[in-house]
Scaffold this active site. Structure first.
Site, PDB file in Angstrom:
ATOM      1  N   TYR A 237       0.808  -1.181   0.052  1.00 15.66           N
ATOM      2  CA  TYR A 237       0.001  -0.057  -0.105  1.00 15.66           C
ATOM      3  C   TYR A 237       0.763   1.251   0.184  1.00 15.66           C
ATOM      4  O   TYR A 237       0.649   2.138  -0.732  1.00 15.66           O
ATOM      5  CB  TYR A 237      -0.841   0.168   1.481  1.00 15.66           C
ATOM      6  CG  TYR A 237      -1.854   1.121   1.480  1.00 15.66           C
ATOM      7  CD1 TYR A 237      -3.261   0.989   0.616  1.00 15.66           C
ATOM      8  CD2 TYR A 237      -1.302   2.206   2.460  1.00 15.66           C
ATOM      9  CE1 TYR A 237      -3.886   2.288   0.827  1.00 15.66           C
ATOM     10  CE2 TYR A 237      -2.346   2.996   2.604  1.00 15.66           C
ATOM     11  CZ  TYR A 237      -3.695   3.235   1.864  1.00 15.66           C
ATOM     12  OH  TYR A 237      -4.571   4.211   2.204  1.00 15.66           O
TER      13      TYR A 237
ATOM     14  N   LYS B 247       0.882   4.305  -2.855  1.00 16.21           N
ATOM     15  CA  LYS B 247       0.521   5.558  -2.641  1.00 16.21           C
ATOM     16  C   LYS B 247       1.561   6.415  -2.670  1.00 16.21           C
ATOM     17  O   LYS B 247       1.369   7.637  -3.170  1.00 16.21           O
ATOM     18  CB  LYS B 247       0.081   5.563  -0.843  1.00 16.21           C
ATOM     19  CG  LYS B 247      -1.144   4.816  -0.866  1.00 16.21           C
ATOM     20  CD  LYS B 247      -2.300   5.460  -1.752  1.00 16.21           C
ATOM     21  CE  LYS B 247      -3.723   5.269  -0.924  1.00 16.21           C
ATOM     22  NZ  LYS B 247      -4.600   5.686  -2.363  1.00 16.21           N
TER      23      LYS B 247
HETATM   24  P1  NAD Z   1     -12.976   2.825   1.731  1.00 18.58           P
HETATM   25  O1  NAD Z   1     -12.803   1.387   1.601  1.00 18.58           O
HETATM   26  O2  NAD Z   1     -14.532   3.307   2.612  1.00 18.58           O
HETATM   27  O3  NAD Z   1     -13.393   3.468   0.219  1.00 18.58           O
HETATM   28  C1  NAD Z   1     -12.608   2.840  -0.919  1.00 18.58           C
HETATM   29  C2  NAD Z   1     -13.654   2.569  -1.956  1.00 18.58           C
HETATM   30  O4  NAD Z   1     -12.830   2.123  -3.097  1.00 18.58           O
HETATM   31  C3  NAD Z   1     -14.661   1.591  -1.594  1.00 18.58           C
HETATM   32  O5  NAD Z   1     -15.685   1.973  -1.625  1.00 18.58           O
HETATM   33  C4  NAD Z   1     -14.229   0.365  -2.723  1.00 18.58           C
HETATM   34  O6  NAD Z   1     -15.324  -0.364  -2.995  1.00 18.58           O
HETATM   35  C5  NAD Z   1     -13.834   1.113  -3.818  1.00 18.58           C
HETATM   36  N1  NAD Z   1     -12.835   0.301  -4.760  1.00 18.58           N
HETATM   37  C6  NAD Z   1     -12.009  -0.557  -3.972  1.00 18.58           C
HETATM   38  N2  NAD Z   1     -11.410  -0.919  -5.490  1.00 18.58           N
HETATM   39  C7  NAD Z   1     -12.109  -0.636  -6.442  1.00 18.58           C
HETATM   40  C8  NAD Z   1     -11.980  -0.870  -7.884  1.00 18.58           C
HETATM   41  N3  NAD Z   1     -11.171  -1.536  -8.408  1.00 18.58           N
HETATM   42  N4  NAD Z   1     -12.791   0.115  -8.714  1.00 18.58           N
HETATM   43  C9  NAD Z   1     -13.572   0.878  -8.002  1.00 18.58           C
HETATM   44  N5  NAD Z   1     -13.889   1.148  -6.735  1.00 18.58           N
HETATM   45  C10 NAD Z   1     -13.076   0.446  -6.049  1.00 18.58           C
HETATM   46  O7  NAD Z   1     -11.922   3.563   2.237  1.00 18.58           O
HETATM   47  P2  NAD Z   1     -11.425   5.012   2.406  1.00 18.58           P
HETATM   48  O8  NAD Z   1     -10.910   5.053   3.813  1.00 18.58           O
HETATM   49  O9  NAD Z   1     -12.698   5.813   2.209  1.00 18.58           O
HETATM   50  O10 NAD Z   1     -10.443   5.366   1.438  1.00 18.58           O
HETATM   51  C11 NAD Z   1     -10.430   6.149   0.357  1.00 18.58           C
HETATM   52  C12 NAD Z   1      -9.096   6.226  -0.063  1.00 18.58           C
HETATM   53  O11 NAD Z   1      -8.390   7.216   0.737  1.00 18.58           O
HETATM   54  C13 NAD Z   1      -8.477   5.247  -0.527  1.00 18.58           C
HETATM   55  O12 NAD Z   1      -7.488   5.413  -1.589  1.00 18.58           O
HETATM   56  C14 NAD Z   1      -7.430   5.025   0.496  1.00 18.58           C
HETATM   57  O13 NAD Z   1      -6.169   4.340   0.534  1.00 18.58           O
HETATM   58  C15 NAD Z   1      -7.001   6.571   1.030  1.00 18.58           C
HETATM   59  N6  NAD Z   1      -6.630   6.698   2.384  1.00 18.58           N
HETATM   60  C16 NAD Z   1      -7.363   6.503   3.349  1.00 18.58           C
HETATM   61  C17 NAD Z   1      -7.044   6.715   4.673  1.00 18.58           C
HETATM   62  C18 NAD Z   1      -7.917   6.730   5.684  1.00 18.58           C
HETATM   63  O14 NAD Z   1      -7.615   6.937   7.083  1.00 18.58           O
HETATM   64  N7  NAD Z   1      -9.330   6.398   5.706  1.00 18.58           N
HETATM   65  C19 NAD Z   1      -5.876   7.280   4.896  1.00 18.58           C
HETATM   66  C20 NAD Z   1      -4.879   7.327   3.841  1.00 18.58           C
HETATM   67  C21 NAD Z   1      -5.522   7.189   2.570  1.00 18.58           C
END
Ligand code: NAD
Length: 301
Positions: free
Chosen positions: A165, A169
């Site tokens: 990851y 990223k």
């Molecule tokens: P989440 O799991 O709620 O959201 C991710 C969404 O992406 C899900 O709804 C999933 O179904 C969708 N998804 C996954 N693979 C897919 C694909 N191949 N095609 C289309 N859709 C797809 O998690 P989140 O925390 O809302 O994450 C959103 C973004 O933020 C991600 O890129 C995550 O890596 C990043 N992020 C989140 C955090 C955090 O603290 N939540 C921190 C750093 C980065």
């Protein structure tokens, strides 16, 4: 000055829940017509259902906004092409792409199989590239585009158990750097968001007391700022719990030795000067590093 998105069309990937849902709702509330994309799988990227994206599109329409749902897998070029075609057919253009879709396959590097490494890289890095590629020429032709990549503190700084990851990223930061150079003359600006929020992705990672402060809606203003008409370019904006900070990659001015003096011992001896943070600055293209060394080396001749 209020930041509005009237007449703009935005695609938000992975917007069936978590941060993406919040971004999609907020863009729509400020006037954007939104394509809510989500594969609808679990946090590891397994399974799939159109209902997650449909529910968020319904929510936007119920609030008086305009939205369509699309279940494209962001790693699948044909499905993404179909999504972009659906956006153009419904709304006539694409102005904003928020590459937000993501999955986790956490394991220590010792235990991580390459399949889990590659799958995570595929969704975050290749998925961001596939979606960006699919809208790039549209943005070039209309001389307007705003792209937001989603990076992470795990990529910028590392996180135990997230080699796959974190690598993916940080890779989107590299993608941004070159897209900024290539997009500048077409008024395409690319930026990165480094969020922290309580979502299903972090429910096993964050203590419950922290989760109450980490509403995804507190991250979304960063996306609205980055994707706005007067937003920045090539900026990594960290956001969470109402906090906002800028992450910057810099390089020190450095020390150049004559060829016969360029030894590992010389590096050790001059480490304080090589590591002089006061001299550090952002370089705007790889060639700036080459020119810096070349001009110093030429001066030693
Ligand atoms: P989440 O799991 O709620 O959201 C991710 C969404 O992406 C899900 O709804 C999933 O179904 C969708 N998804 C996954 N693979 C897919 C694909 N191949 N095609 C289309 N859709 C797809 O998690 P989140 O925390 O809302 O994450 C959103 C973004 O933020 C991600 O890129 C995550 O890596 C990043 N992020 C989140 C955090 C955090 O603290 N939540 C921190 C750093 C980065």
């Amino acid at each position: 000055m209020s930041i509005r998105f009237d007449d703009r069309v935005a695609i938000v990937t992975g917007a069936g829940g978590g941060l993406g849902r919040s971004h999609a709702l907020a863009l729509a509330a400020r006037g954007a017509r939104v394509v809510v994309n989500d594969l609808g799988g679990d946090v590891r990227g397994e399974g799939g259902s159109a209902s997650a994206a449909e529910a968020v599109a319904d929510e936007i329409r119920a609030a008086g906004g305009e939205a369509i749902a699309h279940g494209a897998n962001v790693t699948d070029e044909a499905q993404v092409a179909d999504m972009v075609a659906a956006a153009v057919s419904a709304f006539g253009r694409v102005d904003i792409l928020v590459n937000n879709a993501g999955i986790l396959r956490d394991k220590s590097f010792t235990k991580m199989g390459m399949a889990d490494f590659e799958t995570v890289v595929a969704v975050h890095l290749t998925g961001s590239a596939v979606c960006t590629k699919a809208v790039w020429d549209i943005m070039r032709d209309q001389a307007y585009g705003r792209i937001v990549m989603t990076t992470s503190s795990s990529g910028l700084y590392g996180n135990f158990g997230q080699a796959n990851y974190g690598a993916a990223k940080m890779a989107v930061v590299g993608l941004m750097n070159t897209l900024c150079l290539e997009g500048a003359k077409y008024n395409i600006r690319t930026n990165c968001l480094a969020p922290v929020a309580a979502t299903r992705m972090t429910e096993d990672l964050l203590p419950p007391e922290a989760a109450s402060l980490l509403d995804p809606a507190l991250v979304t203003p960063a996306v609205l700022y980055l994707a706005g008409e007067n937003g920045p370019d090539r900026t990594i904006l960290s956001a969470g719990a109402g906090g906002f900070a800028r992450a910057v990659i810099t390089e020190t001015d450095g020390v150049v030795f004559k060829p016969d003096a360029a030894t590992p011992e010389a590096i050790a001896e001059h480490w304080a000067a090589i590591d002089d943070r006061d001299s550090a600055r952002e370089l705007k293209a790889g060639g700036e590093q080459t020119m810096k060394f070349l001009s110093k080396a030429a001066a030693l001749q």
